[in-house]
Design an enzyme around this catalytic site. Sequence first.
Site, short mmCIF file in Angstrom:
data_model
loop_
_atom_site.label_atom_id
_atom_site.label_comp_id
_atom_site.label_asym_id
_atom_site.label_seq_id
_atom_site.Cartn_x
_atom_site.Cartn_y
_atom_site.Cartn_z
N LYS A 5 1.01 -1.24 0.09
CA LYS A 5 -0.26 -0.03 0.15
C LYS A 5 0.68 1.15 -0.05
CE LYS A 5 -2.92 2.50 3.48
NZ LYS A 5 -1.96 3.68 3.79
N ASN A 6 1.82 1.27 0.89
CA ASN A 6 2.63 2.50 1.17
C ASN A 6 3.58 2.85 -0.16
OD1 ASN A 6 1.59 3.11 3.47
ND2 ASN A 6 2.99 1.85 4.57
N ARG A 75 -4.46 10.55 3.24
CA ARG A 75 -3.12 11.38 3.45
C ARG A 75 -2.11 11.03 2.38
NH1 ARG A 75 -1.18 14.38 7.45
NH2 ARG A 75 0.94 14.73 7.38
N ASP A 99 -5.27 8.42 9.03
CA ASP A 99 -5.53 7.97 10.21
C ASP A 99 -5.04 9.07 11.36
OD1 ASP A 99 -6.30 5.51 9.55
OD2 ASP A 99 -4.38 4.70 9.51
N ASP A 287 4.15 0.91 12.06
CA ASP A 287 2.99 0.21 11.54
C ASP A 287 2.59 -1.05 12.31
OD1 ASP A 287 2.03 2.46 10.13
OD2 ASP A 287 2.65 1.67 8.29
N ILE A 309 7.71 7.14 17.02
CA ILE A 309 7.44 7.79 15.33
C ILE A 309 6.16 8.73 15.65
CG2 ILE A 309 6.99 7.55 13.14
CD1 ILE A 309 9.83 6.41 14.19
#
Length: 405
Positions: A5-6, A75, A99, A287, A309
Amino acid sequence: MTGAKNSALKLMAAALLAAGQTELSRVPDIVDVRIMCELLRRMGCRVEVAGDRLSIAVPESPHTEADYDLVRRLRASICVLGPLVARCGEATVALPGGDNIGSRGLDMHIAGLERLGATVRNEHGFLVASAGRLQGTSIWLDFPSVGATENLLMAAVLAKGTTVIDNAAREPEIVDIAGMLTAMGAKIDGAGTSTLVIDGVDSLSPVAHETVADRIVAGTWAIGATMTRGDVLIRGGVLEHLEVALDKLVTAGATVEAVPDGFRVRMDRRPSAVDVATLPYPGFPTDLQPAIIALAAVSKGDAMVTENIFEGRFMFVDELVRLGADVRTDGHHAVVRGRPQLSGAPVQATDIRAGAALVLAGLVADGLTSVSGVAHIDRGYAGFAEQLRALGADVTRVEVPEFSL
């Protein structure tokens, strides 16, 4: 194993750098990708989806505004800012949503673009950027931000001269984007290191590119196998992208074995507690922090999980406590005292990764657990319930009508 996804979302944005037809494969069928498809369509691109393949036909002069109604839901849509300014000389992008896991300011994106010669201002909830041809420069990132690294990398490939990005993010997704850009004709050295050197070119050409495997999804299955004392073969997973996380699972008692097409995780006893601190890659991924807390909740002993983070990552802890977990948070630390078993209860997903972690916790809870807000999970995991059922889990997805007064 689905594509990341990223990475996929940023590869889709990178397609804007070249007129013509870009082909992307191993693209996950998730909500965020569908939102990005619609965003590109509104910019004048023709986007066609066939299974895990995307075809993106980019016009000579794409529209340069990213609408609020889509950007607020995704985002990652801020990553169109760099490509649009570099190729079109202007961009108007709504300030993003996504998120709610803590502050993820855009200061480094803006400062980097300004170093490259762009003018960026905030007008009525939009970032408005303009420039002639961008000029190569030296950029130092205060933090190895993945988003800022990606945006500035995509802007710098069409800048005049050489750009050096120091303290750049090193994630596999950055390497994937750099690989696609290089195939398009960009000149990039240092992908996967903390220093990127980009020699700008006049134009790029569209290409076909396969998305890198999703290490966060792979890590979620690995932690799930450890929690449930299961045996899971993660086909297509890249063990080298998860070394720190998998080392933690080995310490907890799991067996991790490389196989020709991925890796296998096996667990035959109650896991032992392990301490974890999230860090930029190659450290433990933020994550996977919710899932590792869920693992600690049923482990033998006490664990401390430190979040370095995103300060909002612990929002989901209250929901895990509803399942009987013993978790106490103090600033960016969470102390987890493991219990032999959790207790089923209704809980609410607060973001993508928290939602997946709560489902995993439900698998090791006594009785029925219902997780609401699963639209969050849909943003990052394709067919999550179906894949869990294929692994033997008793999971059912139920559509619940909206409550109204």
